[in-house]
Design a protein around this motif. Structure first.
Motif, PDB file in Angstrom:
ATOM      1  N   TRP A  27       0.594  -1.254   0.418  1.00 51.25           N
ATOM      2  CA  TRP A  27      -0.179   0.370   0.098  1.00 51.25           C
ATOM      3  C   TRP A  27       0.800   1.230   0.083  1.00 51.25           C
ATOM      4  O   TRP A  27       0.646   1.972  -0.457  1.00 51.25           O
ATOM      5  N   HIS A  28       1.718   1.876   0.802  1.00 53.97           N
ATOM      6  CA  HIS A  28       3.104   2.580   0.958  1.00 53.97           C
ATOM      7  C   HIS A  28       3.396   2.628  -0.291  1.00 53.97           C
ATOM      8  O   HIS A  28       4.155   3.626  -0.318  1.00 53.97           O
ATOM      9  N   PHE A  29       4.134   1.519  -1.190  1.00 48.99           N
ATOM     10  CA  PHE A  29       4.431   2.013  -1.791  1.00 48.99           C
ATOM     11  C   PHE A  29       3.956   2.405  -3.315  1.00 48.99           C
ATOM     12  O   PHE A  29       4.426   3.505  -4.634  1.00 48.99           O
ATOM     13  N   TYR A  30       2.808   2.108  -3.270  1.00 49.35           N
ATOM     14  CA  TYR A  30       1.712   1.366  -4.686  1.00 49.35           C
ATOM     15  C   TYR A  30       1.217   3.430  -4.308  1.00 49.35           C
ATOM     16  O   TYR A  30       0.835   4.225  -5.602  1.00 49.35           O
ATOM     17  N   ALA A  31       0.560   3.434  -2.722  1.00 51.91           N
ATOM     18  CA  ALA A  31       0.437   5.120  -2.752  1.00 51.91           C
ATOM     19  C   ALA A  31       1.356   6.103  -2.987  1.00 51.91           C
ATOM     20  O   ALA A  31       1.313   7.548  -3.955  1.00 51.91           O
ATOM     21  N   GLY A  32       2.821   5.687  -2.831  1.00 48.36           N
ATOM     22  CA  GLY A  32       4.022   6.201  -3.250  1.00 48.36           C
ATOM     23  C   GLY A  32       4.032   7.322  -4.412  1.00 48.36           C
ATOM     24  O   GLY A  32       5.013   7.975  -5.013  1.00 48.36           O
ATOM     25  N   LEU A  33       3.589   5.970  -5.105  1.00 47.27           N
ATOM     26  CA  LEU A  33       3.964   6.238  -6.553  1.00 47.27           C
ATOM     27  C   LEU A  33       3.257   7.680  -6.848  1.00 47.27           C
ATOM     28  O   LEU A  33       3.844   7.493  -7.760  1.00 47.27           O
ATOM     29  N   TYR A  34       2.439   7.925  -6.939  1.00 50.53           N
ATOM     30  CA  TYR A  34       1.451   9.233  -7.297  1.00 50.53           C
ATOM     31  C   TYR A  34       2.373  10.074  -6.234  1.00 50.53           C
ATOM     32  O   TYR A  34       2.196  11.169  -6.893  1.00 50.53           O
ATOM     33  N   VAL A  35       1.969  10.016  -5.165  1.00 52.30           N
ATOM     34  CA  VAL A  35       2.053  11.286  -4.059  1.00 52.30           C
ATOM     35  C   VAL A  35       3.592  11.635  -4.118  1.00 52.30           C
ATOM     36  O   VAL A  35       3.858  12.772  -3.735  1.00 52.30           O
ATOM     37  N   VAL A  36       4.759  11.092  -4.231  1.00 53.89           N
ATOM     38  CA  VAL A  36       6.269  11.368  -3.953  1.00 53.89           C
ATOM     39  C   VAL A  36       6.035  12.623  -5.075  1.00 53.89           C
ATOM     40  O   VAL A  36       6.357  13.846  -4.285  1.00 53.89           O
ATOM     41  N   PRO A  37       6.092  12.723  -6.043  1.00 59.35           N
ATOM     42  CA  PRO A  37       6.369  13.996  -6.781  1.00 59.35           C
ATOM     43  C   PRO A  37       5.450  15.239  -6.551  1.00 59.35           C
ATOM     44  O   PRO A  37       6.221  16.995  -6.321  1.00 59.35           O
ATOM     45  N   PHE A  38       4.523  14.695  -5.620  1.00 55.14           N
ATOM     46  CA  PHE A  38       3.275  15.734  -5.020  1.00 55.14           C
ATOM     47  C   PHE A  38       4.137  16.540  -3.796  1.00 55.14           C
ATOM     48  O   PHE A  38       4.176  18.070  -3.728  1.00 55.14           O
ATOM     49  N   LEU A  39       4.494  15.828  -2.914  1.00 56.34           N
ATOM     50  CA  LEU A  39       5.208  15.716  -2.293  1.00 56.34           C
ATOM     51  C   LEU A  39       6.460  17.033  -2.246  1.00 56.34           C
ATOM     52  O   LEU A  39       6.284  17.941  -1.461  1.00 56.34           O
ATOM     53  N   LEU A  40       7.561  16.133  -2.989  1.00 53.81           N
ATOM     54  CA  LEU A  40       8.369  17.328  -3.423  1.00 53.81           C
ATOM     55  C   LEU A  40       7.640  18.029  -3.845  1.00 53.81           C
ATOM     56  O   LEU A  40       8.375  19.424  -3.537  1.00 53.81           O
ATOM     57  N   MET A  41       6.795  18.702  -4.970  1.00 50.12           N
ATOM     58  CA  MET A  41       6.331  19.830  -5.211  1.00 50.12           C
ATOM     59  C   MET A  41       5.854  20.888  -3.889  1.00 50.12           C
ATOM     60  O   MET A  41       6.456  21.644  -3.687  1.00 50.12           O
ATOM     61  N   LEU A  42       5.089  20.200  -3.429  1.00 52.54           N
ATOM     62  CA  LEU A  42       3.837  21.007  -2.000  1.00 52.54           C
ATOM     63  C   LEU A  42       5.560  21.650  -1.348  1.00 52.54           C
ATOM     64  O   LEU A  42       5.367  22.635  -0.792  1.00 52.54           O
ATOM     65  N   ALA A  43       6.593  20.298  -0.669  1.00 55.37           N
ATOM     66  CA  ALA A  43       7.382  20.682   0.059  1.00 55.37           C
ATOM     67  C   ALA A  43       8.279  21.822  -0.439  1.00 55.37           C
ATOM     68  O   ALA A  43       8.079  22.749   0.539  1.00 55.37           O
ATOM     69  N   VAL A  44       8.745  21.953  -1.686  1.00 53.66           N
ATOM     70  CA  VAL A  44       9.249  23.178  -2.255  1.00 53.66           C
ATOM     71  C   VAL A  44       8.661  24.416  -2.246  1.00 53.66           C
ATOM     72  O   VAL A  44       9.151  25.248  -1.909  1.00 53.66           O
ATOM     73  N   THR A  45       7.138  24.060  -2.357  1.00 52.63           N
ATOM     74  CA  THR A  45       6.880  24.923  -3.006  1.00 52.63           C
ATOM     75  C   THR A  45       6.115  26.083  -1.922  1.00 52.63           C
ATOM     76  O   THR A  45       5.927  27.354  -1.271  1.00 52.63           O
ATOM     77  N   GLY A  46       5.780  25.593  -1.126  1.00 54.18           N
ATOM     78  CA  GLY A  46       5.328  25.343   0.619  1.00 54.18           C
ATOM     79  C   GLY A  46       6.569  26.737   0.844  1.00 54.18           C
ATOM     80  O   GLY A  46       6.723  27.743   1.525  1.00 54.18           O
ATOM     81  N   ALA A  47       7.838  25.621   0.883  1.00 50.32           N
ATOM     82  CA  ALA A  47       9.229  27.127   1.811  1.00 50.32           C
ATOM     83  C   ALA A  47       9.440  27.960   0.934  1.00 50.32           C
ATOM     84  O   ALA A  47       9.576  29.116   2.083  1.00 50.32           O
ATOM     85  N   LEU A  48       9.081  27.703  -0.101  1.00 55.36           N
ATOM     86  CA  LEU A  48       9.086  29.041  -1.315  1.00 55.36           C
ATOM     87  C   LEU A  48       7.893  30.032  -0.548  1.00 55.36           C
ATOM     88  O   LEU A  48       8.265  31.501  -0.690  1.00 55.36           O
ATOM     89  N   MET A  49       7.154  29.760  -0.529  1.00 54.63           N
ATOM     90  CA  MET A  49       6.202  30.744  -0.041  1.00 54.63           C
ATOM     91  C   MET A  49       5.704  31.547   1.533  1.00 54.63           C
ATOM     92  O   MET A  49       5.375  32.589   1.107  1.00 54.63           O
ATOM     93  N   VAL A  50       6.519  30.777   2.377  1.00 61.80           N
ATOM     94  CA  VAL A  50       6.813  31.236   3.569  1.00 61.80           C
ATOM     95  C   VAL A  50       7.772  32.280   3.428  1.00 61.80           C
ATOM     96  O   VAL A  50       7.510  33.532   3.745  1.00 61.80           O
ATOM     97  N   TRP A  51       8.433  32.108   2.731  1.00 63.85           N
ATOM     98  CA  TRP A  51       9.489  33.176   2.515  1.00 63.85           C
ATOM     99  C   TRP A  51       9.112  34.289   1.846  1.00 63.85           C
ATOM    100  O   TRP A  51       9.854  35.194   2.815  1.00 63.85           O
ATOM    101  N   PHE A  52       8.455  34.216   0.534  1.00 63.11           N
ATOM    102  CA  PHE A  52       7.930  35.632   0.038  1.00 63.11           C
ATOM    103  C   PHE A  52       6.781  35.764   0.865  1.00 63.11           C
ATOM    104  O   PHE A  52       6.594  37.095   1.281  1.00 63.11           O
TER     105      PHE A  52
END
Length: 472
Positions: A27-52
């Motif tokens: 379950w963890h693996f197959y959910a991660g196939l879809y979720v991981v790219p989004f988590l990376l995007m959310l982490a990077v954009t979230g950090a930049l939004m906090v900065w701005f």
């Protein structure tokens, strides 16, 4: 959040380890196939939004000014902003954060809204830019909607699915990380930096994943408060402030959401769906003395009389039935304390208060979201900025470590995903099934995807050996 024990092969491992463990791992693996790219995007954009928003404000409201004995009137500050764009008219005044920062005046110039930072002592214009087109707005659109279709559009739907499946990945990951087989909590919480190769990446993914998980569920839930289905159709409607509390006050057809002018949601979440009151009656409580012109100057004076201090936003009526609005809330970065949120609406003809909504008036879910969103966006002071940046970094580290771990584990030249093996004739995992069902029911889009995947597996994949192998 884990891998085979060293030396175990896919054919040997299931016979030696708990079958529930391998089910959770799949379950963890197959959910991660879809979720991981989004988590990376959310982490990077979230950090930049906090900065701005917390450090590098794009409208200039953190430019340093030199205080003098006497500040210019609000009318003079607004006149200076309008003079910078002849023919424009101001429709919002944002008081300075403190004695050493400028005021912000929004002026409408044709179809364009501009935000001008004005020195409150000299009325000099210090910064001038369009309200839209900021880096923060672009990041907000990417963070929540993938720049595709707006709220409720395709991008919003894909992000909501990722957040929903993220809850599944979170719960399965915590199950996998739980110490077993004599492992201590220290091995779970502290990465083994002396390890080499796959063992190092396994330890790094495990530890950073657990630390990120302590906050990830909260961030996923508060983030989904603005999504089209879970937020817009389920949670927000029954959590909104009831306009019925405004006794005998005429209501407009417009809601508070109409006061949001960019992707950066500024109106308190709990009020977005609540109808605005309408001007043109004798309802309400007198604020300005009878006969006093209702202007930016007098409304701002009324705000101070009501106890609004420091940064407060004054919005002019949008039309002939619109109202003057005073607002101070953490979601608009006015205050680091969401429990001091306050929104006041004033009749544009009589100067009477039609509505006065404070944090204490919010329903329970509204109070939770006011605090939750402020923490999610790093609005509670520098400590919350630091916490948000640390969480974003930890989440990015965990996802990257998980991808590297999978890459190192997969058989070379296998031509397949190398998913965790299915345990033959494994007993039904009732507890895991209950958790999956609860996630599916709580988050409809995630549930729909889970059902769709199960149907795809039953109706298609099992009958196409080549495709089944690639995905195995």
């Amino acid at each position: 959040m884990t891998v085979f024990t060293p030396g175990a092969t896919p054919s040997e491992a299931p016979s030696r380890l708990n079958s529930f463990y391998f089910t959770a791992w799949r379950w963890h693996f197959y959910a991660g196939l879809y979720v991981v790219p989004f988590l990376l995007m959310l982490a990077v954009t979230g950090a930049l939004m906090v900065w701005f928003t917390a450090i590098d404000s794009e409208y200039g409201d953190r430019i340093a000014v030199t205080p003098t004995a006497q500040a210019q009137s609000v009318s003079a500050q607004i006149a200076a902003a309008e003079a910078a764009h002849p023919g424009s008219h101001a429709d919002k005044y944002i008081a300075p954060r403190d004695a050493e920062t400028p005021a912000i005046v929004r002026v409408q110039e044709g179809e364009t809204a501009r935000m001008l930072a004005v020195d409150p002592y000299s009325a000099a214009v210090l910064a001038d830019r369009t309200e839209t087109g900021t880096w923060n707005e672009w990041l907000t659109n990417l963070h929540g909607e993938l720049l595709w279709g707006g709220n409720g559009g395709p991008g919003d739907t894909l992000v909501e699915i990722a957040a929903s499946l993220g809850v599944m990945m979170l719960t399965s990951g915590l199950y996998l990380a739980w110490p077993r087989g004599g492992k201590s909590w220290r091995a779970v919480l502290v990465p083994d930096l002396a390890a080499k190769g796959r063992s190092f990446w396994k330890s790094l993914h495990l530890s950073s994943g657990v630390w990120a998980a302590l906050f990830l569920g909260f961030f996923l839930l508060t983030g989904m408060s603005w999504t089209g289905v879970w937020g817009g159709k389920i949670v927000q409607p029954w959590s909104s402030f009831p306009a019925a509390k405004w006794d005998a006050v005429p209501l407009s057809d417009a809601t508070h959401a109409a006061m949001n002018h960019t992707a950066q949601e500024e109106v308190p979440w709990v009020l977005e769906l609540t109808p605005l009151p309408a001007s043109g009656s004798q309802a309400g409580v007198q604020l300005l003395p009878m006969g006093t012109p209702v202007t930016f100057e007098t409304v701002m004076a009324g705000a101070r009389a009501l106890g609004f201090d420091a940064r407060v936003q004054v919005s002019a009526p949008a039309d002939k039935t619109g109202v003057w609005t005073l607002s101070r809330d953490s979601q608009s970065y006015d205050s680091p304390n969401p429990t001091t949120d306050r929104t006041v609406h004033i009749d544009q003809y009589t100067g009477r208060i039609l509505a006065d909504v404070r944090y204490d008036d919010y329903p329970l879910m509204g109070k939770m979201m006011a605090v939750g969103i402020a923490l999610h966006e790093g609005q509670l002071g520098l400590w919350s900025v630091a916490l948000n940046l640390a969480i974003c970094a930890t989440l990015a580290l965990s996802t990257i470590a998980g991808v590297v771990l999978w890459w190192k584990r997969r058989p070379t030249g296998a031509g397949r995903l190398a998913a965790p093996p299915r345990v033959p004739e494994a007993p039904l995992w009732k507890g895991g099934l209950v958790v999956a069902a609860l996630v599916a029911l709580a988050f409809p889009l995630g549930g729909a995807v889970i059902v769709a995947v199960l149907l795809l597996d039953a109706l298609v994949l099992r009958h196409v050996p080549a495709l089944k192998r690639v995905l195995s």
